[in-house]
Design a protein around this motif. Sequence first.
Motif, PDB file in Angstrom:
ATOM      1  N   ARG A 115       0.833  -1.201   0.000  1.00 15.01           N
ATOM      2  CA  ARG A 115       0.000   0.000   0.000  1.00 15.01           C
ATOM      3  C   ARG A 115       0.876   1.262   0.000  1.00 15.01           C
ATOM      4  N   GLU A 116       1.908   1.216   0.852  1.00 16.86           N
ATOM      5  CA  GLU A 116       2.776   2.390   0.978  1.00 16.86           C
ATOM      6  C   GLU A 116       3.593   2.606  -0.289  1.00 16.86           C
ATOM      7  N   ALA A 117       4.048   1.510  -0.907  1.00 17.36           N
ATOM      8  CA  ALA A 117       4.826   1.626  -2.140  1.00 17.36           C
ATOM      9  C   ALA A 117       3.954   2.182  -3.269  1.00 17.36           C
ATOM     10  N   ALA A 118       2.712   1.729  -3.341  1.00 19.20           N
ATOM     11  CA  ALA A 118       1.807   2.208  -4.397  1.00 19.20           C
ATOM     12  C   ALA A 118       1.605   3.713  -4.267  1.00 19.20           C
ATOM     13  N   ARG A 119       1.553   4.152  -3.031  1.00 20.24           N
ATOM     14  CA  ARG A 119       1.324   5.573  -2.784  1.00 20.24           C
ATOM     15  C   ARG A 119       2.584   6.393  -3.084  1.00 20.24           C
ATOM     16  N   ALA A 120       3.724   5.896  -2.570  1.00 20.63           N
ATOM     17  CA  ALA A 120       4.970   6.640  -2.730  1.00 20.63           C
ATOM     18  C   ALA A 120       5.408   6.669  -4.195  1.00 20.63           C
ATOM     19  N   ARG A 121       5.259   5.540  -4.869  1.00 19.88           N
ATOM     20  CA  ARG A 121       5.809   5.425  -6.221  1.00 19.88           C
ATOM     21  C   ARG A 121       4.846   5.973  -7.264  1.00 19.88           C
ATOM     22  N   TYR A 122       3.541   5.744  -7.066  1.00 20.54           N
ATOM     23  CA  TYR A 122       2.572   6.075  -8.098  1.00 20.54           C
ATOM     24  C   TYR A 122       1.535   7.103  -7.646  1.00 20.54           C
ATOM     25  N   GLY A 123       1.621   7.533  -6.402  1.00 18.23           N
ATOM     26  CA  GLY A 123       0.605   8.452  -5.896  1.00 18.23           C
ATOM     27  C   GLY A 123      -0.764   7.797  -5.866  1.00 18.23           C
ATOM     28  N   PHE A 124      -0.768   6.478  -5.780  1.00 18.43           N
ATOM     29  CA  PHE A 124      -2.002   5.706  -5.887  1.00 18.43           C
ATOM     30  C   PHE A 124      -2.437   5.234  -4.509  1.00 18.43           C
ATOM     31  N   VAL A 125      -3.690   5.505  -4.168  1.00 16.26           N
ATOM     32  CA  VAL A 125      -4.205   5.021  -2.887  1.00 16.26           C
ATOM     33  C   VAL A 125      -4.907   3.688  -3.142  1.00 16.26           C
TER      34      VAL A 125
END
Length: 153
Positions: A115-125
């Motif tokens: 979840r955190e990687a998706a947010r950090a890398r892609y700005g995706f929640v």
Amino acid sequence: MLDADALAATVGRLRAAGQRVTPQRVLILGMFAAGEHLTAHEVYARVAQVSPAVNRSTVYRTLERLRDLGLLSETDLGDAERHFELLGDDRHHHLVCRGCGAMLLLGDEFVRPLREAARARYGFVARIDHLALFGLCSRCQDTMPAPADEDDH
Ligand SMILES: [Zn+2]
Ligand SMILES: [Zn+2]
């Protein structure tokens, strides 16, 4: 059917979601108070025992509404049934064995980094509420060949 604590918690969940507290919603949401997984079919069967006049599509619509509100999770556990479960503050996930059907609990601490990687890398929640990963449990690996790529999606 519901003890007083489970009833109060269920009503509280509906209110917190800004929902009208109808007997049907309390009945259906309350079935999950014990932390069970239930399929849409099982929920309908239980509702029908209490109020035989309720039709199936009303029950299914209520489940979908509770899911959309974030009160229930809906998960594909690989058996063509729709599995629902109460979505509390604590998230958990499952490892599902294609060989014997065993369902192991997978803690959210393993999913949180994704979840955190998706947010950090892609700005995706990413909304990963209740994940099921399919494969073979340690016992079945000895007796079965590794599964071919199954095209589920
Ligand atoms: Zn679960
Ligand atoms: Zn197995």
